[in-house]
Design a protein around this motif. Sequence first.
Motif, PDB file in Angstrom:
ATOM      1  N   LEU A 140     -40.741 -41.166 -41.310  1.00  0.00           N
ATOM      2  CA  LEU A 140     -41.676 -42.241 -41.643  1.00  0.00           C
ATOM      3  C   LEU A 140     -40.908 -43.542 -41.458  1.00  0.00           C
ATOM      4  CD1 LEU A 140     -44.309 -43.397 -42.663  1.00  0.00           C
ATOM      5  CD2 LEU A 140     -43.612 -42.840 -45.009  1.00  0.00           C
ATOM      6  N   THR A 164     -45.373 -47.207 -39.678  1.00  0.00           N
ATOM      7  CA  THR A 164     -46.137 -48.324 -40.230  1.00  0.00           C
ATOM      8  C   THR A 164     -45.553 -49.614 -39.671  1.00  0.00           C
ATOM      9  OG1 THR A 164     -44.755 -48.687 -42.185  1.00  0.00           O
ATOM     10  CG2 THR A 164     -46.561 -47.100 -42.399  1.00  0.00           C
ATOM     11  N   GLU A 172     -49.913 -47.198 -38.805  1.00  0.00           N
ATOM     12  CA  GLU A 172     -50.759 -47.727 -39.868  1.00  0.00           C
ATOM     13  C   GLU A 172     -50.242 -49.086 -40.325  1.00  0.00           C
ATOM     14  OE1 GLU A 172     -51.436 -45.011 -43.065  1.00  0.00           O
ATOM     15  OE2 GLU A 172     -51.870 -43.315 -41.737  1.00  0.00           O
ATOM     16  N   HIS A 179     -48.362 -45.565 -46.366  1.00  0.00           N
ATOM     17  CA  HIS A 179     -48.810 -44.620 -45.335  1.00  0.00           C
ATOM     18  C   HIS A 179     -49.588 -43.461 -45.959  1.00  0.00           C
ATOM     19  CE1 HIS A 179     -48.852 -41.919 -41.886  1.00  0.00           C
ATOM     20  NE2 HIS A 179     -48.469 -42.937 -41.138  1.00  0.00           N
TER      21      HIS A 179
END
Length: 256
Positions: A140, A164, A172, A179
């Motif tokens: 992530l 992200t 996102e 997220h």
Amino acid sequence: MKKFCLDLTVVAVERMNDRYVLIRLTHAETLPPMKPGQFVEVRVDHSPQTFLRRPISINYVNTERNEMGLLVATVGHGTHQMATLKAGETLNCVFPLGNPFTLPTSPNKRFLLVGGGVGVAPMLFLGQKIKEMGAQPTFLLGARTAADLLEMDLFERAGRVLVTTEDGSAGEKGFVTNHSVLQNETFDMISTCGPKPMMMAVARYAREKGIACEVSLENLMACGIGACLCCVEKTVEGNLCACTEGPVFNIQKLLW
């Protein structure tokens, strides 16, 4: 683990974007063993403003090419000087320093690796090791914009990649802790490195969900051996040097 002070040969300096460079290094002899989460202390030559070594996370190790990579954010005079290195020149490094991330004991565990900014650097090395052990990590990665997302091809080879960006130009929109994967999936272990507010938010999420979590602190580390006391962190065990007792800590040890 034994420490080395070596003049490493620059293989190449690759400009990643307007802020980051990747410095690829090798040596005439086999590089010593290194673990994800460990770092090097770099001596910056030809920089009269830079008196102390600079701590840089190990981004990757390629044993076949006898090469390691340092992902460097050019934010000050010292790191800007490092970015001017040319192939064939040398970079003096003390390494490997610090305690590493905990590696999986079972390939069936689900691992979430959260990186932000230059904190993505050790996440790549960690993810590659986790994959070598038979597990697939989930990355992530957070950045300001799509242009700040680095080494995406390498991350995608090592595991599943989620993104992200603050402006919504990739993945996102928002911060890593926004997220949707954090609401829709569960994990057995979280490892993270990046800006302190980001890591504190990840640690808070991990505590709420009862998930084991380790963070890699980015405290100022001038010596790397616990002598200068620049990197002291308050913990449940008292004040500890992040360079020798960390930089990787289990969040249960930290007063966050």
